[in-house]
Design an enzyme around this catalytic site. Structure first.
Site, PDB file in Angstrom:
ATOM      1  N   HIS A 130      59.658  18.345  26.903  1.00  0.00           N
ATOM      2  CA  HIS A 130      58.330  18.041  27.436  1.00  0.00           C
ATOM      3  C   HIS A 130      57.490  17.515  26.263  1.00  0.00           C
ATOM      4  CE1 HIS A 130      54.273  19.061  28.972  1.00  0.00           C
ATOM      5  NE2 HIS A 130      54.817  19.137  30.174  1.00  0.00           N
ATOM      6  N   ASP A 207      60.948  26.663  23.876  1.00  0.00           N
ATOM      7  CA  ASP A 207      59.926  26.352  24.867  1.00  0.00           C
ATOM      8  C   ASP A 207      60.423  26.975  26.174  1.00  0.00           C
ATOM      9  OD1 ASP A 207      58.367  25.339  26.859  1.00  0.00           O
ATOM     10  OD2 ASP A 207      58.459  23.252  26.177  1.00  0.00           O
ATOM     11  N   GLN A 210      59.586  26.927  31.408  1.00  0.00           N
ATOM     12  CA  GLN A 210      60.290  26.828  32.694  1.00  0.00           C
ATOM     13  C   GLN A 210      61.353  27.905  32.869  1.00  0.00           C
ATOM     14  OE1 GLN A 210      59.270  24.969  35.055  1.00  0.00           O
ATOM     15  NE2 GLN A 210      58.039  23.419  34.030  1.00  0.00           N
ATOM     16  N   LYS A 233      52.524  29.145  35.388  1.00  0.00           N
ATOM     17  CA  LYS A 233      53.794  28.757  35.995  1.00  0.00           C
ATOM     18  C   LYS A 233      54.563  29.980  36.485  1.00  0.00           C
ATOM     19  CE  LYS A 233      54.317  24.780  32.927  1.00  0.00           C
ATOM     20  NZ  LYS A 233      54.134  23.577  33.728  1.00  0.00           N
ATOM     21  N   CYS A 372      55.703  14.259  32.083  1.00  0.00           N
ATOM     22  CA  CYS A 372      55.469  14.553  30.657  1.00  0.00           C
ATOM     23  C   CYS A 372      56.764  14.565  29.860  1.00  0.00           C
ATOM     24  CB  CYS A 372      54.728  15.874  30.454  1.00  0.00           C
ATOM     25  SG  CYS A 372      53.099  15.877  31.184  1.00  0.00           S
TER      26      CYS A 372
HETATM   27  N1  PMP Z   1      56.957  22.873  28.234  1.00  0.00           N
HETATM   28  C1  PMP Z   1      57.514  22.690  29.429  1.00  0.00           C
HETATM   29  C2  PMP Z   1      59.006  22.678  29.541  1.00  0.00           C
HETATM   30  C3  PMP Z   1      56.707  22.514  30.547  1.00  0.00           C
HETATM   31  O1  PMP Z   1      57.265  22.321  31.747  1.00  0.00           O
HETATM   32  C4  PMP Z   1      55.312  22.543  30.401  1.00  0.00           C
HETATM   33  C5  PMP Z   1      54.383  22.342  31.591  1.00  0.00           C
HETATM   34  N2  PMP Z   1      54.774  21.329  32.447  1.00  0.00           N
HETATM   35  C6  PMP Z   1      54.787  22.754  29.131  1.00  0.00           C
HETATM   36  C7  PMP Z   1      55.635  22.919  28.069  1.00  0.00           C
HETATM   37  C8  PMP Z   1      53.312  22.795  28.895  1.00  0.00           C
HETATM   38  O2  PMP Z   1      52.722  23.859  29.546  1.00  0.00           O
HETATM   39  P1  PMP Z   1      51.125  23.955  29.659  1.00  0.00           P
HETATM   40  O3  PMP Z   1      50.671  22.651  30.230  1.00  0.00           O
HETATM   41  O4  PMP Z   1      50.898  25.096  30.558  1.00  0.00           O
HETATM   42  O5  PMP Z   1      50.605  24.180  28.267  1.00  0.00           O
END
Ligand code: PMP
Length: 425
Positions: A130, A207, A210, A233, A372
């Site tokens: 991401h 990270d 997910q 999430k 993203c």
């Molecule tokens: N890493 C991953 C794998 C994500 O899916 C996301 C959110 N889509 C993020 C980081 C970022 O999370 P946040 O926008 O809640 O900071």
């Protein structure tokens, strides 16, 4: 419909806890919410915890001597303890409340990264990250002159682990990878990657945005040095997230933001940082969101993460079976056995944005775009994709509705003949 193993979790009963799932959209169509990888919905229990916090317990934390502030502080620290237990950390102060996974990763890049990395040092990411786990490291590279490298991804969206042999060297200082791809749902072998990073003396950041919401997490068993995830999430409110860090590392890191709470002493000449976890929680923290996250964890624990994981994996298997029957639909990523509850696809001849817009008319909320993860889409040779992402409250019936909506979208497109798509690219 095709046969899949019996599902031990009853989503219908659980759905009753989620008022928003009863929403009807575009007239009278029941909402099918398949955008859980972006953010999940909240059960009444979490919403009630937020209301209770504001109605009964709210004051600033760690500041007042008064009764209400003490109560608020106790609840905030209890929330930290419930996160600690949920992720299997050893110490409560290894749990830092941030505003989300993005803030957590940036915290590490700005503190540990700025402190330790120099020209010639390398950070290893993967092509499926991401942007939140790419850009902070690129910014660090701009500041320090270090180099960012990428572990490649196969055509079916799995990490090319064999490439670690070349990519991991004594120059590698950090390996930062996602536990689960937010686009493809690929579940990565985190323990193996962390062990490989440690074998060359590098640290490992996971990270887990997910993975934490969908599977049991054991940061000590995984041996990760840093773990980042977001409350929104996993049924929690937005505005709160977590950075887990190993105590010795956090202790040695300089503070990130400066301000109230993060200091031991301030004089006109300078300051002395406070202890963990306050050192990394400058200013008024996300007090009520943290209490909401704690209520979310209690809700998840009551269901059981194993049950959630196996329910979602059966639903994902079912979605693969059903979606594979849609004409011209190409599923992205690995087979269901290697993925979490995220199913991304492209439909030949229809732009992802058109697909999402058309199925939305049937009440089905899916995501369209690059989610993203532009480098991953480039690697897969596509500009955009559609993503249906599940949580335990989704059902097979909803998957059938997605399938029917996609088929209707195709009919609409065929009727339009060669009229141009609203979205090109
Ligand atoms: N890493 C991953 C794998 C994500 O899916 C996301 C959110 N889509 C993020 C980081 C970022 O999370 P946040 O926008 O809640 O900071």
């Amino acid at each position: 419909m095709a046969s899949t193993p019996a599902l031990p979790l009853d989503p219908t009963a659980l759905r009753a806890d989620f008022p928003i799932l009863a929403t009807r959209v575009h007239g009278d169509r029941p909402l099918v919410y398949f955008d859980n990888a972006a953010t999940t919905q909240r059960p009444r229990q979490v919403i009630q915890a937020l209301v209770d916090a504001y109605e009964q317990h709210y004051a600033n934390v760690h500041r007042g001597i008064h009764w209400l502030s003490e109560q608020s502080t106790d609840l905030y620290e209890e929330a930290r303890e419930s996160v600690r237990r949920f992720i299997g950390a050893r110490q409560r102060h290894e749990v830092i409340f941030t505003t989300g996974a993005t803030a957590s990763i940036n915290l590490v890049a700005r503190t540990w990264g700025d402190q330790h990395l120099r020209r010639g040092d390398e950070i290893l990411l993967s092509e499926m990250e991401h942007h939140s786990n790419i850009v902070p490291w690129q910014q660090l590279a701009e500041r320090t002159g270090c180099t960012v490298r990428f572990l490649p991804v196969t055509d079916d969206g799995q990490l090319v682990l064999a490439a670690l042999d070349q990519l991991l060297t004594e120059r590698t200082r950090l390996v930062a990878v996602t536990a689960v791809s937010n686009v493809l749902g690929t579940v990565n072998p985190i323990r193996e990657i962390v062990a490989r990073a440690h074998a060359v003396g590098a640290l490992a950041l996971v990270d887990a945005a997910q993975s934490v919401p969908h599977a049991a997490t054991h940061v000590v068993d995984d041996d990760a040095d840093f773990v980042a995830f977001s409350g929104h999430k996993m049924l929690g409110p937005s505005g709160v997230g977590v950075l887990y860090g190993r105590e010795q590392l956090l202790d040695a890191m300089p503070p990130f933001l400066g301000g109230g709470s993060m200091i031991r002493r301030v004089t006109l000449d300078g300051f002395e940082p406070g202890e963990l976890p306050a050192k990394f929680e400058a200013g008024t923290p996300p007090i009520v969101p943290a209490l909401g996250l704690s209520a979310a964890i209690a809700y998840l624990e009551q269901i059981g993460m194993e049950r959630i994981g196996s329910y979602e994996s059966a639903l994902t298997g079912y979605a693969h079976e059903v979606l594979a029957r849609v004409d011209g639909l190409r599923l992205l990523g690995p087979p269901p056995a290697h993925k979490a509850g995220i199913v991304s696809f492209v439909i030949q001849g229809i732009h992802a944005h058109d697909v999402a817009q058309l199925v939305d008319q049937d009440g089905v909320a899916i995501r369209a775009g690059h989610h993203c993860a532009m480098p991953l889409h480039k690697r897969l040779g596509i500009a955009a994709s559609n993503r249906a992402s599940f949580y335990f409250y989704n059902t097979r019936d909803e998957v059938d509705r997605l399938c029917a909506a996609l088929q209707r979208a195709q009919r609409v497109f065929r009727r339009r003949g060669d009229r141009p798509s609203a979205f090109k690219g």
